[in-house]
Design a protein around this motif. Structure first.
Motif, short mmCIF file in Angstrom:
data_model
loop_
_atom_site.label_atom_id
_atom_site.label_comp_id
_atom_site.label_asym_id
_atom_site.label_seq_id
_atom_site.Cartn_x
_atom_site.Cartn_y
_atom_site.Cartn_z
N GLN A 532 13.38 -58.08 12.63
CA GLN A 532 13.90 -56.74 12.90
C GLN A 532 12.74 -55.84 13.28
OE1 GLN A 532 17.10 -55.96 12.80
NE2 GLN A 532 16.73 -53.88 13.50
N LYS A 533 12.82 -55.13 14.42
CA LYS A 533 11.78 -54.21 14.88
C LYS A 533 12.00 -52.83 14.29
CE LYS A 533 11.04 -56.65 19.25
NZ LYS A 533 11.04 -56.53 20.73
N HIS A 534 10.88 -52.15 14.00
CA HIS A 534 10.93 -50.80 13.45
C HIS A 534 10.33 -49.84 14.47
CE1 HIS A 534 11.99 -52.22 9.40
NE2 HIS A 534 11.25 -53.28 9.76
N PRO A 535 11.09 -49.06 15.22
CA PRO A 535 10.54 -48.15 16.24
C PRO A 535 9.75 -47.02 15.60
CG PRO A 535 12.89 -47.79 15.94
CD PRO A 535 12.54 -49.02 15.15
N PHE A 536 8.69 -46.56 16.36
CA PHE A 536 7.82 -45.47 15.88
C PHE A 536 8.51 -44.14 16.16
CE2 PHE A 536 4.36 -42.43 16.55
CZ PHE A 536 3.72 -42.52 15.33
N ASP A 537 8.68 -43.32 15.15
CA ASP A 537 9.37 -42.04 15.28
C ASP A 537 8.39 -40.92 14.96
OD1 ASP A 537 11.04 -39.89 15.32
OD2 ASP A 537 12.61 -40.82 14.09
N VAL A 538 7.90 -40.16 16.03
CA VAL A 538 6.91 -39.10 15.86
C VAL A 538 7.48 -37.94 15.05
CG1 VAL A 538 5.42 -37.45 17.09
CG2 VAL A 538 5.78 -39.75 18.01
N LYS A 539 8.70 -37.60 15.31
CA LYS A 539 9.33 -36.48 14.60
C LYS A 539 9.37 -36.72 13.10
CE LYS A 539 13.57 -33.73 14.52
NZ LYS A 539 14.94 -33.56 15.09
N THR A 540 9.76 -37.93 12.72
CA THR A 540 9.80 -38.26 11.30
C THR A 540 8.41 -38.18 10.67
OG1 THR A 540 11.69 -39.72 11.69
CG2 THR A 540 10.49 -40.03 9.64
N LEU A 541 7.39 -38.65 11.44
CA LEU A 541 6.02 -38.62 10.92
C LEU A 541 5.55 -37.19 10.70
CD1 LEU A 541 3.51 -40.26 10.17
CD2 LEU A 541 2.82 -40.15 12.57
N LEU A 542 5.84 -36.27 11.66
CA LEU A 542 5.43 -34.87 11.51
C LEU A 542 6.10 -34.21 10.32
CD1 LEU A 542 5.43 -33.74 15.27
CD2 LEU A 542 3.45 -34.20 13.82
N ILE A 543 7.36 -34.49 10.14
CA ILE A 543 8.08 -33.90 9.00
C ILE A 543 7.49 -34.39 7.69
CG2 ILE A 543 10.31 -33.84 7.81
CD1 ILE A 543 11.65 -33.92 10.54
N ALA A 544 7.17 -35.69 7.62
CA ALA A 544 6.58 -36.24 6.40
C ALA A 544 5.22 -35.62 6.11
CB ALA A 544 6.46 -37.76 6.51
N ALA A 545 4.38 -35.43 7.20
CA ALA A 545 3.06 -34.83 7.01
C ALA A 545 3.18 -33.39 6.53
CB ALA A 545 2.27 -34.91 8.33
N ALA A 546 4.13 -32.63 7.12
CA ALA A 546 4.32 -31.23 6.71
C ALA A 546 4.74 -31.14 5.25
CB ALA A 546 5.36 -30.58 7.62
N ILE A 547 5.64 -32.01 4.86
CA ILE A 547 6.08 -31.99 3.46
C ILE A 547 4.93 -32.32 2.53
CG2 ILE A 547 7.59 -33.14 1.80
CD1 ILE A 547 9.63 -33.44 4.04
N GLY A 548 4.09 -33.29 2.92
CA GLY A 548 2.94 -33.64 2.08
C GLY A 548 1.93 -32.51 1.97
N PHE A 549 1.65 -31.83 3.11
CA PHE A 549 0.70 -30.71 3.07
C PHE A 549 1.21 -29.57 2.20
CE2 PHE A 549 -0.65 -26.61 4.83
CZ PHE A 549 -2.02 -26.71 4.67
N LEU A 550 2.48 -29.25 2.36
CA LEU A 550 3.03 -28.17 1.53
C LEU A 550 2.96 -28.51 0.05
CD1 LEU A 550 6.16 -27.17 3.67
CD2 LEU A 550 4.06 -25.85 3.34
N SER A 551 3.22 -29.77 -0.29
CA SER A 551 3.14 -30.17 -1.69
C SER A 551 1.72 -30.03 -2.21
CB SER A 551 3.63 -31.61 -1.85
OG SER A 551 4.96 -31.73 -1.42
N PHE A 552 0.71 -30.45 -1.40
CA PHE A 552 -0.68 -30.35 -1.83
C PHE A 552 -1.11 -28.89 -1.99
CE2 PHE A 552 -5.14 -29.85 -0.57
CZ PHE A 552 -5.76 -30.55 -1.58
N PHE A 553 -0.78 -28.05 -0.99
CA PHE A 553 -1.16 -26.64 -1.04
C PHE A 553 -0.53 -25.95 -2.25
CE2 PHE A 553 -0.43 -22.19 0.15
CZ PHE A 553 -1.73 -21.77 0.39
N SER A 554 0.73 -26.28 -2.55
CA SER A 554 1.41 -25.66 -3.70
C SER A 554 0.72 -26.05 -4.99
CB SER A 554 2.88 -26.09 -3.72
OG SER A 554 3.52 -25.69 -2.55
N SER A 555 0.33 -27.31 -5.13
CA SER A 555 -0.33 -27.77 -6.36
C SER A 555 -1.66 -27.07 -6.56
CB SER A 555 -0.53 -29.28 -6.31
OG SER A 555 0.71 -29.93 -6.17
#
Length: 608
Positions: A532-555
């Motif tokens: 099974q192939k897993h396509p690369f999704d840029v939008k999903t990656l950006l959303i994940a990075a934004a969520i991670g940054f916000l979590s780090f900044f809040s902490s």
């Protein structure tokens, strides 16, 4: 002449009557009968309903039977019957007995039967039955006995039967039955007993029949009777909380008769029964049992009778009595059966008695065998009745004639109503439902086969529904194929084919990204080849990075604010710090000189 002869006969009869009366008078004079008693002969002294408050003193010494029932006797004192050495039977039932003193029956060395039923005894003291070496039957039923203490019956070595039903037993001591080396039959009623007195029963090495009534059990535990190797009959009745029998609850028994009536069993206890190869009689009446499944009673090789009256039986499966070559009697009256097919039996020719009355029977071809064998079968005086067939409602089986049978007891082969080809194409992950409706007489049973022709069950991702439909949930490419609906009844079957094609998730043709190593995730729905192939999704990656940054900044922000307020709570804080140090040149000069003096320097830092 005839008149003289008649007068002579009357005189003879009168003389004989006077002689008999004289003999009786002489006998009564020689053996006066106690007041309030009736003495028919030397064997029977009947003092029942005499309103006696104590046992009479002047009882015949040669009496064999003494009846003291229905009096007001409250106490039996020490050596109450010591003069009645020849007495064989003593009945004190239906009195007000509350106390039996130690050695109350001493002297009754010939007594065989003692009845103390329906009194007010709460406890029997140790030694109360001393002096009864030949007693064989003891009836203490319908009293208020709470406990059997150790050695209660130790003096009754010849006793063969104890009837202690309808008491209030809460405990039976482990040594209560010690000394009962000849006991063959035991009846115990203990509505407050919450456990089988297994340890006490181990003393009864030759017990043949055991009756339990009104036990407060919700399950029969393992090894409840494992020491009773000679037990042949076990009766458990009126235990409304008894719902299950543990798998080894009857382990060690070689029963020929088992009765479990008026309990709360919802299923036939197949596993506890399977080793009872000598069982002849089985009674499970008045339990909410709904089914007798096929091919699960075959281990009961010698079973001849099965009684399941007053249950909730809906169906008896095909092969239910297969392997039971000695099966002669089936009583399933007062249930919810609509039919009984000949396929349930090993051989209907061996069947002699059939109880089917008070069931909502549908008179069709499935019951034709019963009517054809009516002259060889006994129905217990209650003929089966048709209740669910409109044209035959309230007809008794015995009312059918041989000419009427072929036209009345008929079945109609199933026919699937919608026979249009059903072909469904869906994307992977969707849910599909295939419908299959059929008519026939009796109502057909719907089943489904997968593409490998294996039956499908009501559980799982691909399952059959109660309305006869087939549901495929979260369809996957491996579900592709042709499924078969089969409608069947006693007259035959009909089938319908449906096809399913599942389209797999489309893979991206541009820059496919395959995750390897520990980043690789197993596919939630693998393809046919397992790749099974897993396509690369840029939008999903950006959303994940934004969520991670916000979590780090809040902490970090929370930690900074906490440190700020904590430092404020410590009072006034210095904003400068002075540090003293020794320059490197000063250290060198001091080593070359004779003195120990070193010049130090200082500088000040401002704290933020």
């Amino acid at each position: 002449m005839f008149e003289r002869l008649a007068v002579h006969q009357r005189l003879c009869c009168g003389v004989l009557y006077l002689l008999a009366a004289g003999v009786a008078f002489t006998s009564e004079t020689r053996r006066p009968c106690p007041q309030s008693c009736r003495c028919n002969n030397e064997l029977l002294v009947n003092c029942s309903h005499g309103q006696l408050s104590t046992v009479p003193d002047n009882l015949w010494k040669d009496a064999k039977i003494l009846n003291l029932t229905h009096n007001n006797i409250r106490t039996l004192v020490h050596q109450q019957f010591q003069t009645l050495a020849r007495l064989l039977e003593l009945d004190l039932s239906d009195n007000l007995l509350a106390i039996v003193e130690v050695e109350a029956f001493l002297g009754l060395q010939s007594l065989l039967t003692l009845r103390l039923a329906r009194n007010h005894l709460k406890i029997i003291p140790v030694g109360a039955f001393a002096g009864l070496p030949n007693l064989q039957l003891l009836d203490i039923s319908s009293n208020e006995i709470l406990v059997f203490v150790d050695f209660t019956f130790r003096d009754l070595a010849a006793l063969q039967c104890i009837k202690a039903a309808d008491n209030d037993l809460v405990f039976i001591s482990h040594q209560a039955f010690t000394g009962l080396t000849s006991l063959h039959e035991l009846h115990i009623d203990g509505c407050n007993l919450t456990a089988v007195p297994t340890e006490a029963l181990t003393q009864l090495s030759v017990l043949r029949s055991l009756h339990f009534h009104r036990l407060g059990l919700n399950a029969l535990p393992n090894y409840s009777f494992h020491h009773l190797v000679h037990l042949k009959e076990l009766v458990i009745s009126h235990c409304p909380w008894l719902e299950t029998l543990s798998g080894n609850s009857l382990f060690g028994l070689n029963l020929t008769s088992l009765t479990i009536r008026h309990c709360n069993l919802s299923a036939v206890p197949y596993i506890p029964l399977h080793h009872l190869v000598y069982l002849i009689y089985l009674d499970l009446s008045f339990n909410p049992i709904t089914y007798i499944h096929g091919n699960l009673l075959g281990d009961l090789l010698r079973l001849q009778e099965l009684h399941l009256v007053g249950g909730s039986l809906l169906s008896i499966g095909i092969g239910a009595f297969r392997g039971l070559t000695h099966f002669k009697l089936l009583n399933v009256s007062r249930n919810l059966l609509t039919t009984l097919e000949t396929g349930a039996f090993q051989s209907v020719d061996a069947l002699k008695t059939l109880g089917l009355d008070n069931n909502p029977l549908a008179c069709d071809c499935r019951l034709l065998w019963v009517v054809q064998r009516r002259q060889y079968l006994e129905f217990g005086g209650h003929s089966p009745t048709c209740t669910t067939s409109l044209q035959l409602e309230s007809w008794h089986f015995l009312d059918f004639s041989e000419v009427e049978l072929p036209g009345l007891l008929t079945c109609r082969q199933p026919q699937i109503l919608n026979r249009k080809p059903q072909g469904v194409k869906v994307d992977q992950g969707h849910t599909v439902v295939f419908y299959c409706n059929a008519e026939g007489e009796p109502l057909p049973y719907i089943s489904w086969l997968n593409p490998q022709l294996r039956p499908l069950s009501p559980t799982g991702r691909i399952r059959t529904l109660s309305n006869g439909s087939l549901e495929v949930r979260y369809a996957q490419p491996q579900d592709n194929g042709t499924y078969r609906c089969v409608a069947s009844n006693a007259a035959g079957n009909d089938s319908l084919h449906v096809s399913l094609h599942v389209q797999a998730f489309p893979s991206s043709s541009k820059n496919p990204l395959r995750l390897k190593g520990w980043f690789a995730l197993p596919s939630a729905s693998p393809g046919v080849n397992g790749n099974q192939k897993h396509p690369f999704d840029v939008k999903t990656l950006l959303i994940a990075a934004a969520i991670g940054f916000l979590s780090f900044f809040s902490s970090v922000s929370v930690c900074f604010i906490f440190m700020f307020f904590w430092s404020k709570s410590k009072g006034k804080i210095k904003h400068t710090a002075t540090i003293a140090y020794v320059p490197r040149s000063a250290v060198s000069n001091s080593n070359g000189g004779k003195g120990n003096y070193m010049e130090t320097s200082r500088f000040t830092m401002k704290l933020i």
